[in-house]
Design an enzyme around this catalytic site. Sequence first.
Site, PDB file in Angstrom:
ATOM      1  N   GLY A  64     -34.646 -51.990  -7.260  1.00  0.00           N
ATOM      2  CA  GLY A  64     -32.968 -51.308  -7.942  1.00  0.00           C
ATOM      3  C   GLY A  64     -32.467 -52.079  -9.383  1.00  0.00           C
ATOM      4  N   GLY A 113     -35.125 -53.064  -3.317  1.00  0.00           N
ATOM      5  CA  GLY A 113     -35.146 -51.506  -3.415  1.00  0.00           C
ATOM      6  C   GLY A 113     -36.506 -50.435  -3.342  1.00  0.00           C
ATOM      7  N   GLU A 136     -32.465 -61.071  -3.202  1.00  0.00           N
ATOM      8  CA  GLU A 136     -30.843 -60.902  -3.973  1.00  0.00           C
ATOM      9  C   GLU A 136     -29.954 -62.526  -3.585  1.00  0.00           C
ATOM     10  OE1 GLU A 136     -33.114 -57.186  -2.403  1.00  0.00           O
ATOM     11  OE2 GLU A 136     -32.692 -59.221  -1.398  1.00  0.00           O
ATOM     12  N   ASP A 144     -30.186 -55.741   1.229  1.00  0.00           N
ATOM     13  CA  ASP A 144     -29.164 -54.628   1.600  1.00  0.00           C
ATOM     14  C   ASP A 144     -30.554 -53.072   1.426  1.00  0.00           C
ATOM     15  OD1 ASP A 144     -29.700 -54.346  -1.229  1.00  0.00           O
ATOM     16  OD2 ASP A 144     -27.913 -52.944  -1.961  1.00  0.00           O
TER      17      ASP A 144
END
Length: 338
Positions: A64, A113, A136, A144
């Site tokens: 992301g 992502g 992360e 996530d």
Amino acid sequence: MSHLRSSVNNGVGEIVLDRPKALNALDQNMIDTMYDVLLEWGDDDSVHTVLVTSASDRAFCAGGDIRAIRDHAIAGDADAITRYFAAEYRLDQLIATYPKPYVALIDGATMGGGLGISVHGEIRIVTENALIAMPETAIGFFPDIGSTYFLPRLPDGVGMWLGLTGARVRGADAVAVGLATHHVPADRLDEVADTIRSGAPLIEALSGRTVAAETTDLPLRTIGEYFADDNVTAIVGGLRGAVGDEWAAAMVGLIEKASPTSLWVTAAMIGAGARSTLDECFDRELTAAQRITATPDFAEGVRAVLVDKDRTPSFEPADIDDVDPAVVAAIVGADRAS
């Protein structure tokens, strides 16, 4: 400007990620556009297959747009942060329930992502150049994009290992642990892509071009022994106690680069995800993302890894044993982790 191109030919809808300078990191526009395109194709009888590719040979999708999220966090724009993650998870959820074959061609870096727009799909084709990771914790965040659902469903300990350490998995190893479905040599990937684009059945595109992945170089038994727990102190203690074990020492080195708070949040999220539905995981992740991006560790981790790139973050607290369980529970949501 959109860094995403789409087209339909021979019944195949293709989405091309084209943001090479950022290794195809997903910005808000890319996420929104991809969702709209997939939603339209899902109801279009002239489209029978979706193919997702990259215009760059360096990356499929590096994740992301975390630098933009950090900017929003520093500016105190919580609404922009919520809007981004809600849209990203909505896209990932659509892919997970997509009514048509969804094929991702992964040749290069695929992190964060990038797994959200690939692992949830039906077919994930990797090459020996694929480099897959969930890094992360090193930036003060947590895995996530629905990974708190799929990580605990990998072989014993693998999900916790990937989530805590940010370790990288390549090619056939990704197939062996379930992150990918097929391994194709890089020099045959264009051939596979062109066959899919021709509208030929997927079985024809893959027939004779895949590499068997019955074996893996990953120490799966060792990973299962060290990472079977969701207690970070116990995991790290076990690794440090393995005197003379170079692999264990390397894993300690990776963990020591991570935010201690993020490590505990990650362990709690993966533990909760093991007994949750995908929808519940996305819901929990959105809450945690909103909360953890407001912490100093997030701004500091992104600064050290992606902005200044000095790789010397100053996390607070600096030791896993000093992390307050109440802080972790507040991020995860105590009522949501049960």
